[in-house]
Design an enzyme around this catalytic site. Sequence first.
Site, PDB file in Angstrom:
ATOM      1  N   SER A 253       1.088  -1.009  -0.041  1.00 47.83           N
ATOM      2  CA  SER A 253      -0.208  -0.201   0.015  1.00 47.83           C
ATOM      3  C   SER A 253       0.651   1.117  -0.120  1.00 47.83           C
ATOM      4  O   SER A 253       2.080   1.502   0.325  1.00 47.83           O
ATOM      5  CB  SER A 253      -1.080   0.311   1.376  1.00 47.83           C
ATOM      6  OG  SER A 253      -0.038   0.224   2.416  1.00 47.83           O
ATOM      7  N   LYS A 254       0.275   2.360  -0.115  1.00 45.09           N
ATOM      8  CA  LYS A 254       0.541   3.600  -0.631  1.00 45.09           C
ATOM      9  C   LYS A 254       1.694   4.410   0.905  1.00 45.09           C
ATOM     10  O   LYS A 254       2.421   4.776   0.628  1.00 45.09           O
ATOM     11  CB  LYS A 254       0.385   4.872  -1.641  1.00 45.09           C
ATOM     12  CG  LYS A 254      -0.770   5.237  -1.233  1.00 45.09           C
ATOM     13  CD  LYS A 254      -1.739   5.815  -1.488  1.00 45.09           C
ATOM     14  CE  LYS A 254      -3.330   6.475  -1.294  1.00 45.09           C
ATOM     15  NZ  LYS A 254      -3.857   7.385  -2.262  1.00 45.09           N
ATOM     16  N   ARG A 255       0.809   4.049   1.362  1.00 42.95           N
ATOM     17  CA  ARG A 255       1.008   4.231   3.139  1.00 42.95           C
ATOM     18  C   ARG A 255       2.295   3.974   3.157  1.00 42.95           C
ATOM     19  O   ARG A 255       2.978   4.449   4.634  1.00 42.95           O
ATOM     20  CB  ARG A 255      -0.470   3.916   4.056  1.00 42.95           C
ATOM     21  CG  ARG A 255      -1.384   4.968   3.959  1.00 42.95           C
ATOM     22  CD  ARG A 255      -2.297   4.648   4.770  1.00 42.95           C
ATOM     23  NE  ARG A 255      -3.718   5.473   4.072  1.00 42.95           N
ATOM     24  CZ  ARG A 255      -3.799   7.157   4.872  1.00 42.95           C
ATOM     25  NH1 ARG A 255      -2.647   7.779   5.986  1.00 42.95           N
ATOM     26  NH2 ARG A 255      -4.825   7.422   4.682  1.00 42.95           N
ATOM     27  N   ASN A 257       4.686   1.848   1.226  1.00 47.17           N
ATOM     28  CA  ASN A 257       5.841   1.261   0.566  1.00 47.17           C
ATOM     29  C   ASN A 257       4.892   2.271  -1.225  1.00 47.17           C
ATOM     30  O   ASN A 257       3.889   2.401  -0.993  1.00 47.17           O
ATOM     31  CB  ASN A 257       5.805   0.123  -0.013  1.00 47.17           C
ATOM     32  CG  ASN A 257       6.891  -0.506  -0.190  1.00 47.17           C
ATOM     33  OD1 ASN A 257       8.433   0.382  -0.176  1.00 47.17           O
ATOM     34  ND2 ASN A 257       7.157  -1.679   0.201  1.00 47.17           N
ATOM     35  N   ARG A 469       7.030  11.100   4.432  1.00 50.47           N
ATOM     36  CA  ARG A 469       7.180  10.047   5.013  1.00 50.47           C
ATOM     37  C   ARG A 469       8.787   9.984   6.172  1.00 50.47           C
ATOM     38  O   ARG A 469       9.451   9.724   7.133  1.00 50.47           O
ATOM     39  CB  ARG A 469       7.243   9.293   4.650  1.00 50.47           C
ATOM     40  CG  ARG A 469       6.030   8.937   4.379  1.00 50.47           C
ATOM     41  CD  ARG A 469       5.651   7.693   3.465  1.00 50.47           C
ATOM     42  NE  ARG A 469       4.263   7.214   2.918  1.00 50.47           N
ATOM     43  CZ  ARG A 469       3.496   6.466   2.449  1.00 50.47           C
ATOM     44  NH1 ARG A 469       4.365   5.257   1.862  1.00 50.47           N
ATOM     45  NH2 ARG A 469       2.722   6.141   2.115  1.00 50.47           N
TER      46      ARG A 469
END
Length: 494
Positions: A253-255, A257, A469
């Site tokens: 998931s973009k959260r 990776n 991030r």
Amino acid sequence: MTNVRTRIAPSPTGDPHVGTAYIALFNRCFARQHGGEFILRIEDTDQARSTDKSEQDILNSLRWLGLDWDEGPGCEGDCGPYRQSERADIYREHIKVLLDKGHAFPCFCTSQRLDELRAEQMANKQQLGYDGHCTNLSVEEVRSRIAAGEEHVIRMQVPETGECEFDDMLRGSVSIAWSQIDMQVLIKSDGLPTYHFANVVDDHLMGITHVIRGEEWINSVPKHVLLYQYFDWQAPVFCHMPLLRNPDKSKLSKRKNPTSINYYRDMGYLPQALTNYLGMMGWTMPDGEEKFSLQQMQEAFDITRVSLGGPIFDIEKLDWLNGKYIREDLSDEEFVAEFAKWAFQEHKVARIIPLLKQRVERFSDVAELAQPFVSGVIPLNAETFAHKKLDAPMLLKILQFSLWRLEESAGFGRDQVESVLQELATQLDLKIRDFLFPLFVAMSGKAVAASVIETISVLGLDITRARLRNALDVLGGISKKQAKNLEKEYRQLN
């Protein structure tokens, strides 16, 4: 084996996902290995979220990876059109068949009634799903309500007892109880089909022989099988691929990776390396070689050798493979050409130069000033974030809230980015200068640099997300409890 036809059917509602490319790769290899055709279909019935830009990004990213198609947008064949939004007449014709046969029915239930039904089922710990309320309406009442223009959807009839049994190329025989299957909406109130209905109609009319897709669709197979039976059509062969996983085994998931193909292109990965790496996801060459071309994979491909264990998408392994391609496949001249193509993209340079010229006194200044625009993740240290008006919790809040807000933004133009960040600063009761400080550091590694708003706009969401991030991690990260509290506070801003 009959003439093999496979397809990929992405929805143009966001960035082109590496999972889409992964499934496209295996579909293409299977079709080409059997001398068949690989079809690209755009599933754009979600008119509220589908965009032309997203569609173009998908097409461009697949072409960049070398995953061309035999039929689809830009390569028309005999089974078009290849955008579902252009096939409305076809769906109207086929839903009428199901209505006439009694396999589908109009449903007039309001969203309020459905919400109340769901709440009641949850409270009673019952199976969630539609209760068949509108199947009890008389023919006369249905006609009257439709004639009066009452909003409604079309749902499919589903058996109440028994099981649906089907074969999967990788899993063998699979059984799912009909009691687990909802009376699926086939046609929405706007007259457009849902995924499930359009998917089956299109696959049949386009002659798809093998449906190779992610394993998240396994529980939907009974709905599709039932529709094939209702139409008296031969169902295709089903093959459900294992989902890509993060290193912690959670679903990619973009959260956690970067998932956008655009991110890997913008970071300077070679397309052949990324395609090669996706081919290693759950599959290996017979000789165990890890570096192989698309043509080599296609010639050696055997889908029955796909492992069902969730393949781990590990960026460190991708970096290693990309490095091998750069060192082993590129001559010095080719390296220069590839680097120049990546670093000096005309549309990107045209936006960067005005920002650099304002601060340049010598051309030797350019390299340092341009670093934020031609780097991946910027090296940071926590000391650079020190600010007399912002404590550590506020720094984390600004960075996390900015990330969430930018992810929700409808676009990344300069004015849009400025509007989004200005609004957030106001909601947090911060002066824009103070609010932007940690973003300057996160994006450039410095407290003072080219306009951070311009920088974010030029870099786009994928690189911006990665840098924010990284900044959060450098500042100690956010625990699950903190994330929960921050998300609650963030939602209260809106």
